[in-house]
Write a protein that holds these residues in place. Structure first.
Motif, PDB file in Angstrom:
ATOM      1  N   ALA A  86       0.784  -1.208  -0.341  1.00  0.00           N
ATOM      2  CA  ALA A  86      -0.259   0.278   0.195  1.00  0.00           C
ATOM      3  C   ALA A  86       0.883   0.767  -0.023  1.00  0.00           C
ATOM      4  N   VAL A  87       2.405   1.392   0.558  1.00  0.00           N
ATOM      5  CA  VAL A  87       2.694   2.295   0.182  1.00  0.00           C
ATOM      6  C   VAL A  87       3.839   2.306  -0.770  1.00  0.00           C
ATOM      7  N   VAL A  88       3.730   1.460  -1.126  1.00  0.00           N
ATOM      8  CA  VAL A  88       4.658   0.550  -2.950  1.00  0.00           C
ATOM      9  C   VAL A  88       4.301   1.744  -3.957  1.00  0.00           C
ATOM     10  N   ASP A  89       5.094   2.745  -4.681  1.00  0.00           N
ATOM     11  CA  ASP A  89       4.382   3.097  -5.806  1.00  0.00           C
ATOM     12  C   ASP A  89       5.067   1.826  -6.934  1.00  0.00           C
ATOM     13  N   PRO A  90       3.642   1.134  -8.105  1.00  0.00           N
ATOM     14  CA  PRO A  90       3.223  -0.195  -8.400  1.00  0.00           C
ATOM     15  C   PRO A  90       5.144   0.500  -9.096  1.00  0.00           C
ATOM     16  N   ASP A  91       5.426   1.211  -9.833  1.00  0.00           N
ATOM     17  CA  ASP A  91       6.555   1.216 -10.793  1.00  0.00           C
ATOM     18  C   ASP A  91       7.679   1.442 -10.161  1.00  0.00           C
ATOM     19  N   HIS A  92       7.626   1.202  -8.778  1.00  0.00           N
ATOM     20  CA  HIS A  92       8.870   1.352  -8.063  1.00  0.00           C
ATOM     21  C   HIS A  92       9.502   2.680  -8.119  1.00  0.00           C
ATOM     22  N   THR A  93       8.919   3.712  -8.298  1.00  0.00           N
ATOM     23  CA  THR A  93       9.336   5.001  -8.224  1.00  0.00           C
ATOM     24  C   THR A  93       9.625   5.766  -6.833  1.00  0.00           C
ATOM     25  N   PHE A  94       8.885   5.480  -6.012  1.00  0.00           N
ATOM     26  CA  PHE A  94       9.041   6.315  -4.715  1.00  0.00           C
ATOM     27  C   PHE A  94       8.177   5.096  -3.820  1.00  0.00           C
ATOM     28  N   PHE A  95       8.581   5.288  -2.556  1.00  0.00           N
ATOM     29  CA  PHE A  95       7.877   4.205  -1.296  1.00  0.00           C
ATOM     30  C   PHE A  95       7.680   4.838  -0.092  1.00  0.00           C
ATOM     31  N   GLY A  96       7.028   4.407   0.696  1.00  0.00           N
ATOM     32  CA  GLY A  96       6.656   5.375   1.727  1.00  0.00           C
ATOM     33  C   GLY A  96       7.309   5.062   2.924  1.00  0.00           C
ATOM     34  N   THR A  97       8.331   5.574   3.884  1.00  0.00           N
ATOM     35  CA  THR A  97       8.843   4.980   4.810  1.00  0.00           C
ATOM     36  C   THR A  97       8.540   5.093   6.387  1.00  0.00           C
ATOM     37  N   LYS A  98       7.201   6.072   6.374  1.00  0.00           N
ATOM     38  CA  LYS A  98       6.773   5.756   7.696  1.00  0.00           C
ATOM     39  C   LYS A  98       5.334   6.467   7.439  1.00  0.00           C
ATOM     40  N   LEU A  99       4.330   6.293   8.286  1.00  0.00           N
ATOM     41  CA  LEU A  99       2.632   6.449   8.376  1.00  0.00           C
ATOM     42  C   LEU A  99       2.913   7.996   9.714  1.00  0.00           C
ATOM     43  N   ILE A 100       2.997   8.991   9.101  1.00  0.00           N
ATOM     44  CA  ILE A 100       2.095  10.013   9.536  1.00  0.00           C
ATOM     45  C   ILE A 100       0.184  10.763   9.166  1.00  0.00           C
ATOM     46  N   THR A 101      -0.324  10.967  10.681  1.00  0.00           N
ATOM     47  CA  THR A 101      -2.034  11.179  10.172  1.00  0.00           C
ATOM     48  C   THR A 101      -1.788  12.627  10.474  1.00  0.00           C
ATOM     49  N   THR A 102      -3.299  13.422  10.210  1.00  0.00           N
ATOM     50  CA  THR A 102      -3.202  14.430  10.772  1.00  0.00           C
ATOM     51  C   THR A 102      -4.422  14.702  11.663  1.00  0.00           C
ATOM     52  N   GLY A 103      -4.439  15.561  12.688  1.00  0.00           N
ATOM     53  CA  GLY A 103      -6.001  15.585  13.892  1.00  0.00           C
ATOM     54  C   GLY A 103      -5.798  16.889  13.990  1.00  0.00           C
ATOM     55  N   ILE A 104      -6.146  16.810  15.582  1.00  0.00           N
ATOM     56  CA  ILE A 104      -6.715  18.148  16.403  1.00  0.00           C
ATOM     57  C   ILE A 104      -5.465  18.550  17.691  1.00  0.00           C
ATOM     58  N   VAL A 105      -4.767  19.389  17.636  1.00  0.00           N
ATOM     59  CA  VAL A 105      -4.113  19.460  18.766  1.00  0.00           C
ATOM     60  C   VAL A 105      -4.659  20.980  19.951  1.00  0.00           C
ATOM     61  N   TYR A 106      -4.938  21.051  21.082  1.00  0.00           N
ATOM     62  CA  TYR A 106      -5.340  21.612  21.346  1.00  0.00           C
ATOM     63  C   TYR A 106      -4.590  22.203  23.219  1.00  0.00           C
ATOM     64  N   ASN A 107      -4.905  23.553  23.089  1.00  0.00           N
ATOM     65  CA  ASN A 107      -3.791  23.643  24.867  1.00  0.00           C
ATOM     66  C   ASN A 107      -4.581  24.051  25.874  1.00  0.00           C
ATOM     67  N   THR A 108      -3.669  22.365  26.524  1.00  0.00           N
ATOM     68  CA  THR A 108      -4.726  22.099  28.245  1.00  0.00           C
ATOM     69  C   THR A 108      -4.627  23.361  29.072  1.00  0.00           C
ATOM     70  N   THR A 109      -4.405  24.573  28.636  1.00  0.00           N
ATOM     71  CA  THR A 109      -4.125  25.274  29.417  1.00  0.00           C
ATOM     72  C   THR A 109      -5.738  26.550  29.521  1.00  0.00           C
ATOM     73  N   LEU A 110      -5.818  26.290  27.933  1.00  0.00           N
ATOM     74  CA  LEU A 110      -6.754  27.073  27.363  1.00  0.00           C
ATOM     75  C   LEU A 110      -7.907  26.556  27.261  1.00  0.00           C
ATOM     76  N   VAL A 111      -8.049  25.379  27.278  1.00  0.00           N
ATOM     77  CA  VAL A 111      -9.404  24.362  26.826  1.00  0.00           C
ATOM     78  C   VAL A 111      -9.409  22.893  28.254  1.00  0.00           C
ATOM     79  N   GLN A 124     -12.294  21.005  28.030  1.00  0.00           N
ATOM     80  CA  GLN A 124     -13.250  20.512  27.651  1.00  0.00           C
ATOM     81  C   GLN A 124     -12.384  20.075  26.879  1.00  0.00           C
ATOM     82  N   ALA A 125     -11.808  18.822  25.920  1.00  0.00           N
ATOM     83  CA  ALA A 125     -11.262  18.379  24.256  1.00  0.00           C
ATOM     84  C   ALA A 125     -12.235  18.034  23.791  1.00  0.00           C
ATOM     85  N   PRO A 126     -11.754  17.941  22.004  1.00  0.00           N
ATOM     86  CA  PRO A 126     -12.615  18.352  21.221  1.00  0.00           C
ATOM     87  C   PRO A 126     -12.198  16.513  21.179  1.00  0.00           C
ATOM     88  N   THR A 127     -13.729  16.457  20.383  1.00  0.00           N
ATOM     89  CA  THR A 127     -13.056  15.052  19.508  1.00  0.00           C
ATOM     90  C   THR A 127     -13.634  14.616  18.311  1.00  0.00           C
TER      91      THR A 127
END
Length: 329
Positions: free
Chosen positions: A115-140, A142-145
């Motif tokens: 799933a992380v390899v280009d079928p023609d072998h021109t590029f290759f995934g090296t790690k997994l990174i996800t995007t979510g929500i960061v929040y300031n714990t002194t200001l927030v 109730q954390a968002p969900t």
């Protein structure tokens, strides 16, 4: 089945580093990357412990600026870059479609999910990174969900996000979100109307939230998790609707003047030493048997938002223009 679920179910085998590149390779290679400078310095140091015969020069900036630099160099006749290591498979696909990438058919792929390899072998995934929500714990209190929480006027007005005009991860995230029926561009229109703003890269988001200039941010997980581990007043949420994901692919430029040394670098990035270093830097590893960072959830518990990379690539210019119309830049 999602890539993270493949990992969680243990469908990957252990990796033995292949010898696709010549052991005698040496000289200098130039790596163009969007990975943070401090991390890349550690990557180069670790690589040179195994391969002192190869000098690695690094040029680092956000993916969008990096691609603009590369395209300008191509237009002028050539680029000093030998290797690309960027958090943007869409940009890699564009380079592939333009005939700029080297097909490395003998890359060491044992234990690397297809799933992380280009079928023609021109590029290759090296790690997994996800995007979510960061929040300031002194200001927030109730954390968002969920992503939907950010649309609320009182929250949107305190929210900052990275811009796809600068960040490759943001390109993937925005491109993924606008393909979701429950979000699309109306989601971003609501965020803009209610006062959300865009910075440049993920680093600007983290700085603004950690300093308390903003209470919430959209960000890649490892930056927030690393900051939290170092005592910064932040925490991170994997939204219940799902997260976008990237694999930070590595590739060799076809016109590299040191293909063999570039192969050695790619081999190393796909091997166990680099995977263990990635986990230590706060990334989900892609090889079975490499422990994930402390405090990270079981990958099987995450919902990965699906997206069509071909549609994302075709809409890339429109996506950036629409985002710019909403948030500036």
């Amino acid at each position: 089945m999602t890539l993270l679920r493949r990992l969680a179910l243990g469908l990957l085998t252990s990796t033995a580093l292949a010898t696709g590149a010549l052991a005698q390779a040496g000289g200098t290679i130039t790596v163009y990357t969007s990975q943070p400078s401090d991390q890349m310095a550690a990557v180069v140091e670790a690589f040179n412990k195994d391969h002192p015969e190869i000098t690695v020069e690094v040029f680092r900036t956000g993916t969008t600026e990096l691609m603009s630099k590369l395209q300008a160099e191509f237009a002028a006749g050539s680029s000093p870059a030998d290797v690309m290591l960027i958090a943007d498979a869409v940009a890699m696909t564009q380079l592939k479609n333009d005939g700029r990438l080297y097909a490395y058919d003998n890359a060491p792929l044992a234990g690397i999910p297809a799933a992380v390899v280009d079928p023609d072998h021109t590029f290759f995934g090296t790690k997994l990174i996800t995007t979510g929500i960061v929040y300031n714990t002194t200001l927030v209190k109730q954390a968002p969900t969920s992503w939907a929480d950010l649309e609320k006027p009182e929250i949107a007005a305190q929210t900052i996000m990275p811009s796809p005009l600068y960040s490759g991860a943001a390109v993937i995230h925005v491109g993924t979100m606008v393909q979701q029926p429950e979000f699309g561009w109306p989601y971003y229109e609501t965020l803009a109307k209610n006062g959300a703003v865009a910075g440049q890269g993920n680093g600007t988001v983290l700085e603004a939230v950690a300093r308390g200039e903003k209470a919430y941010g959209i960000i890649i997980e490892y930056m927030a998790m690393n900051a939290k581990a170092k005592g910064s007043p932040v925490d991170f949420v994997f939204p219940k609707e799902g997260v976008s994901s990237i694999t930070q692919p590595v590739a060799i430029l076809k016109d590299s003047d040191n293909i063999e040394a570039a192969k050695v670098f790619v081999d190393w990035e796909l091997g166990r030493a680099a995977q263990e270093q990635s986990a230590a830097q706060g990334y989900f590893p892609i090889l079975e048997g490499v422990a994930q960072p402390a405090g990270y959830p079981d990958p099987a518990s995450l919902k990965i938002l699906s997206a069509d990379p071909a549609k994302m690539l075709a809409a890339d210019k429109e996506t950036k223009e629409t985002f710019s119309d909403l948030f500036g830049g």
